[in-house]
Design a protein around this motif. Sequence first.
Motif, PDB file in Angstrom:
ATOM      1  N   LEU A   1     -12.353  -4.836  -2.973  1.00 22.09           N
ATOM      2  CA  LEU A   1     -13.654  -4.277  -3.335  1.00 22.09           C
ATOM      3  C   LEU A   1     -14.798  -4.876  -2.522  1.00 22.09           C
ATOM      4  CD1 LEU A   1     -13.236  -4.019  -7.211  1.00 22.09           C
ATOM      5  CD2 LEU A   1     -13.414  -2.128  -5.579  1.00 22.09           C
ATOM      6  N   THR A   2     -14.543  -5.981  -1.814  1.00 14.77           N
ATOM      7  CA  THR A   2     -15.577  -6.586  -0.971  1.00 14.77           C
ATOM      8  C   THR A   2     -15.506  -6.104   0.471  1.00 14.77           C
ATOM      9  OG1 THR A   2     -14.256  -8.516  -0.277  1.00 14.77           O
ATOM     10  CG2 THR A   2     -15.426  -8.676  -2.390  1.00 14.77           C
ATOM     11  N   VAL A   3     -14.474  -5.332   0.817  1.00 15.34           N
ATOM     12  CA  VAL A   3     -14.294  -4.875   2.200  1.00 15.34           C
ATOM     13  C   VAL A   3     -15.335  -3.811   2.534  1.00 15.34           C
ATOM     14  CG1 VAL A   3     -12.732  -3.675   3.787  1.00 15.34           C
ATOM     15  CG2 VAL A   3     -11.844  -5.428   2.222  1.00 15.34           C
ATOM     16  N   GLY A   4     -16.014  -3.986   3.646  1.00 15.17           N
ATOM     17  CA  GLY A   4     -17.037  -3.041   4.063  1.00 15.17           C
ATOM     18  C   GLY A   4     -16.465  -1.861   4.826  1.00 15.17           C
ATOM     19  N   SER A   5     -17.355  -1.003   5.301  1.00 17.33           N
ATOM     20  CA  SER A   5     -16.935   0.226   5.984  1.00 17.33           C
ATOM     21  C   SER A   5     -16.697   0.019   7.470  1.00 17.33           C
ATOM     22  CB  SER A   5     -17.992   1.317   5.791  1.00 17.33           C
ATOM     23  OG  SER A   5     -19.252   0.891   6.303  1.00 17.33           O
ATOM     24  N   THR A   6     -17.019  -1.162   7.985  1.00 25.42           N
ATOM     25  CA  THR A   6     -16.757  -1.463   9.392  1.00 25.42           C
ATOM     26  C   THR A   6     -15.759  -2.608   9.478  1.00 25.42           C
ATOM     27  OG1 THR A   6     -18.612  -3.019   9.514  1.00 25.42           O
ATOM     28  CG2 THR A   6     -19.056  -0.710  10.076  1.00 25.42           C
ATOM     29  N   GLY A   7     -15.072  -2.707  10.610  1.00 30.13           N
ATOM     30  CA  GLY A   7     -14.106  -3.768  10.799  1.00 30.13           C
ATOM     31  C   GLY A   7     -13.089  -3.377  11.840  1.00 30.13           C
ATOM     32  N   ASP A   8     -12.182  -4.317  12.124  1.00 29.64           N
ATOM     33  CA  ASP A   8     -11.191  -4.112  13.171  1.00 29.64           C
ATOM     34  C   ASP A   8      -9.805  -3.832  12.629  1.00 29.64           C
ATOM     35  OD1 ASP A   8     -13.128  -4.647  15.149  1.00 29.64           O
ATOM     36  OD2 ASP A   8     -12.813  -6.813  14.901  1.00 29.64           O
ATOM     37  N   THR A   9      -9.637  -3.795  11.302  1.00 31.04           N
ATOM     38  CA  THR A   9      -8.325  -3.564  10.704  1.00 31.04           C
ATOM     39  C   THR A   9      -8.449  -2.607   9.523  1.00 31.04           C
ATOM     40  OG1 THR A   9      -8.546  -5.455   9.203  1.00 31.04           O
ATOM     41  CG2 THR A   9      -7.513  -5.871  11.344  1.00 31.04           C
ATOM     42  N   VAL A  10      -7.322  -1.995   9.163  1.00 26.14           N
ATOM     43  CA  VAL A  10      -7.224  -1.216   7.929  1.00 26.14           C
ATOM     44  C   VAL A  10      -6.760  -2.160   6.827  1.00 26.14           C
ATOM     45  CG1 VAL A  10      -6.094   0.705   6.760  1.00 26.14           C
ATOM     46  CG2 VAL A  10      -6.679   0.903   9.189  1.00 26.14           C
TER      47      VAL A  10
END
Length: 429
Positions: A246-255
């Motif tokens: 639930l803390t994961v944002g909409s940007t990043g380098d992994t799924v």
Amino acid sequence: MTPTAPHPDTAAHVDDFAAFIQASPSSYHAAAETRRRLVEAGFTALDEREEWPSGPGRFVIVRDGAVVAWVVPEGATPLTPFRALGAHTDSPGFKLKPKPTTGSNGWLQAGVEIYGGPLLNSWLDRELELAGRLVLRDGSEHLTRTGPFLRIPQLAIHLDRDANTGLTLDRQRHTAPVFGVGELAQADLLAVLARAADVDVDEVAGYDVLTADTAAPARFGLDDALFAAGRMDNLSSVHAGLAALLTVGSTGDTVSVLAAFDHEELGSESRSGASGPLLSDVLGRVQNGLGAEADEQARAFAASWCLSSDAGHSVHPNYPEKHDPVNRPIAGGGPLLKINANQRYATDAHGAALWRRACEQAGVAYQEFVSNNTVPCGSTIGPLTATRLGIRTVDVGVPLLSMHSARELAHVDDLVALSAAIGAFFAGA
């Protein structure tokens, strides 16, 4: 490593975990509660029978008693790797048999079969509930739970003077719970379950129903640092992964992926277990949505990681000889890095380095766990996932006392630290 100071949000996290446990008396309830919380937070619930959206987004599916959720970041490509947290929703206990309403000598009882490897004596003299799913003639599925309804009564010490020196429970004769007195013709457990689900008992065509302890989770001890509850093996990891996702944002380098399987306590060999196709099905469909070819799929998997998070053992103060003489994790000392030379856990040197980075980034301590050479080591979904998918996998989890008891014991700081470290893992540590 030196334990860190308690996290300022410990109380809120533990209260939320307690609520999650109470909402999850069975694997089916745990999967449904996880999906409910995620949908409430903006995830889209998908149906495996339908086409899935491609591109970025936040999604969740439930397959029987398992749940998988994932976040595809903006800018994801066919080569974007996965960061998966693997856990399981089931716990040892008792499962309702066919023709479940039985009895003896005026007592009404439930016919149950032992599920997994529970500490049988810990289930005695507790108010239990029945919880699970009913499937109707039309194929629709309905969750059910009775609240306090059953009890497995222990024989009084006056009738067994040796009970405190050698209690032996026959798995058939001594584990049938009572739920009333009267004539069998006047009682129907299936009707009780149908009423609890608000469905017509005549429409019930099948059921998967298990027992759960109804005692509420509780904090206690010095500074309220200890936490007791049922099903912490392995709802501790499911909730930690859920909170982190639930803390994961909409940007990043992994799924980022949360995969909570069913049937781990039985060996994971089912369509919703870790040995089944569930995770590979989901990851494959995600990659297809990103336009990945076979070579790109393999390259993405080669750069991926899985944390297999399952509860482990704290050193027991009354049985210290059962533990490794050097590696002796203590409750409150941080989550475990689980290691086994015979690959009962999937951790290797690269996995150890990854876990160290995640814990350092999260600002929490961790502890190594390895079995005493004379005590057989249990296993987890970690080796199964590594074998099935070829993804690098590392085994971790919170230390417990009384694992597989109807009521297990943890330290609140470890619960918070595990979730924080998983959050760092999702963030790319």
